[in-house]
Design an enzyme around this catalytic site. Structure first.
Site, short mmCIF file in Angstrom:
data_model
loop_
_atom_site.label_atom_id
_atom_site.label_comp_id
_atom_site.label_asym_id
_atom_site.label_seq_id
_atom_site.Cartn_x
_atom_site.Cartn_y
_atom_site.Cartn_z
CG ASP A 41 -6.58 58.02 126.41
OD1 ASP A 41 -5.96 59.04 126.07
OD2 ASP A 41 -6.09 57.12 127.12
N GLY A 126 -17.65 54.99 129.91
CA GLY A 126 -17.49 54.10 128.77
C GLY A 126 -16.84 52.81 129.20
N1 AR6 Z 1 -15.90 62.84 122.21
C1 AR6 Z 1 -16.65 62.92 123.33
N2 AR6 Z 1 -16.94 61.84 124.10
C2 AR6 Z 1 -16.47 60.64 123.68
C3 AR6 Z 1 -15.68 60.48 122.52
C4 AR6 Z 1 -15.39 61.65 121.76
N3 AR6 Z 1 -14.66 61.61 120.66
N4 AR6 Z 1 -15.36 59.16 122.39
C5 AR6 Z 1 -15.94 58.51 123.42
N5 AR6 Z 1 -16.63 59.40 124.20
P1 AR6 Z 1 -14.28 56.20 127.55
P2 AR6 Z 1 -13.63 55.81 130.41
C6 AR6 Z 1 -17.40 59.17 125.42
O1 AR6 Z 1 -14.47 54.74 127.35
O2 AR6 Z 1 -14.90 55.10 130.63
C7 AR6 Z 1 -9.52 54.37 127.51
O3 AR6 Z 1 -8.98 53.21 126.96
C8 AR6 Z 1 -17.93 57.78 125.68
O4 AR6 Z 1 -19.13 57.56 124.93
O5 AR6 Z 1 -13.56 56.95 126.51
O6 AR6 Z 1 -13.23 56.88 131.39
C9 AR6 Z 1 -8.56 55.03 128.51
O7 AR6 Z 1 -7.21 54.90 128.12
C10 AR6 Z 1 -18.21 57.87 127.16
O8 AR6 Z 1 -19.45 58.51 127.41
O9 AR6 Z 1 -13.50 56.51 128.96
C11 AR6 Z 1 -8.87 54.28 129.76
O10 AR6 Z 1 -8.18 53.04 129.81
C12 AR6 Z 1 -17.08 58.78 127.69
O11 AR6 Z 1 -16.53 59.41 126.52
C13 AR6 Z 1 -10.35 54.01 129.67
O12 AR6 Z 1 -10.66 54.03 128.28
C14 AR6 Z 1 -15.96 58.05 128.41
O13 AR6 Z 1 -15.74 56.81 127.76
C15 AR6 Z 1 -11.15 55.10 130.34
O14 AR6 Z 1 -12.50 54.71 130.37
#
Ligand code: AR6
Length: 180
Positions: A41, A126
């Site tokens: 995000d 994540g």
């Molecule tokens: N490109 C692709 N995947 C990514 C990237 C990127 N640039 N960065 C991280 N990931 P997360 P969630 C992966 O934590 O668990 C935020 O604060 C990461 O390794 O981004 O749905 C929001 O505002 C993981 O596999 O999202 C919410 O509050 C995946 O993306 C909360 O985090 C999701 O990790 C959402 O948590």
């Protein structure tokens, strides 16, 4: 890492930063405020620039399991589909269905806007701590189930951020044995 043609669409698993992809839409794993956060995000909002959060303010948030579409601004992607995954709570709060709903609702928006290509991150795996193997099965199977109702979409990318995540998605996609 793997590409497979299923239901008229090319499904692909890659390791990449989703903010670099030139697809019709990238999906954002947002929170219900839609006003930014950490993880993917934060990366999407940084790359898109401040106009994205300005548009998001007009969307009035998003419920868990739902999705809303915005423009991509400085991103290569034309649109950003914001979806809100569930926080993992041991599987006691309908997390599987809510995660499936994120993929389903995002695909529905692709159909509504006649988008041809979409890239998903591994939603909820994540900061929201959803088990990665369980999430990969839900991601791949829900997207495949949604394809027949979304004929505009010819290319779906599962954009993983680690080799371990890509291996899980590749395994599920390779094993899929339903209708092609
Ligand atoms: N490109 C692709 N995947 C990514 C990237 C990127 N640039 N960065 C991280 N990931 P997360 P969630 C992966 O934590 O668990 C935020 O604060 C990461 O390794 O981004 O749905 C929001 O505002 C993981 O596999 O999202 C919410 O509050 C995946 O993306 C909360 O985090 C999701 O990790 C959402 O948590």
């Amino acid at each position: 890492m793997l590409s497979r043609r299923i239901g008229g669409a090319e499904l692909e698993v890659i390791v990449a930063d989703i903010t670099t992809l030139g697809v019709d839409a990238i999906v954002n794993a947002a929170n219900s405020s839609l006003l930014g956060g950490g993880g993917v995000d934060g990366a999407i909002h940084r790359a898109a620039g401040p106009d994205l959060v300005a548009e998001c303010r007009m969307l009035h948030g998003c419920k868990t399991g739902d999705a809303k579409i915005a423009k991509g601004y400085r991103l290569k992607a034309v649109h950003v589909i914001h979806t809100v995954g569930p926080v993992w709570n041991g599987g006691t709060l309908n997390e599987d269905d809510l995660l499936a709903s994120c993929y389903r609702r995002s695909m529905e928006l692709c159909g509504k806007h006649e988008l041809t290509s979409v890239a998903f991150p591994a939603i909820s795996t994540g900061i929201f701590r959803f088990p990665a193997d369980r999430a990969a099965k839900i991601a791949i199977h829900t997207v495949i189930d949604a394809l027949p109702a979304v004929p505009s979409v010819g290319h779906v990318v599962f954009c993983c951020f680690s080799e371990a995540s890509a291996a899980l998605h590749t395994d599920v996609l390779a094993r899929y044995s339903g209708p092609c």
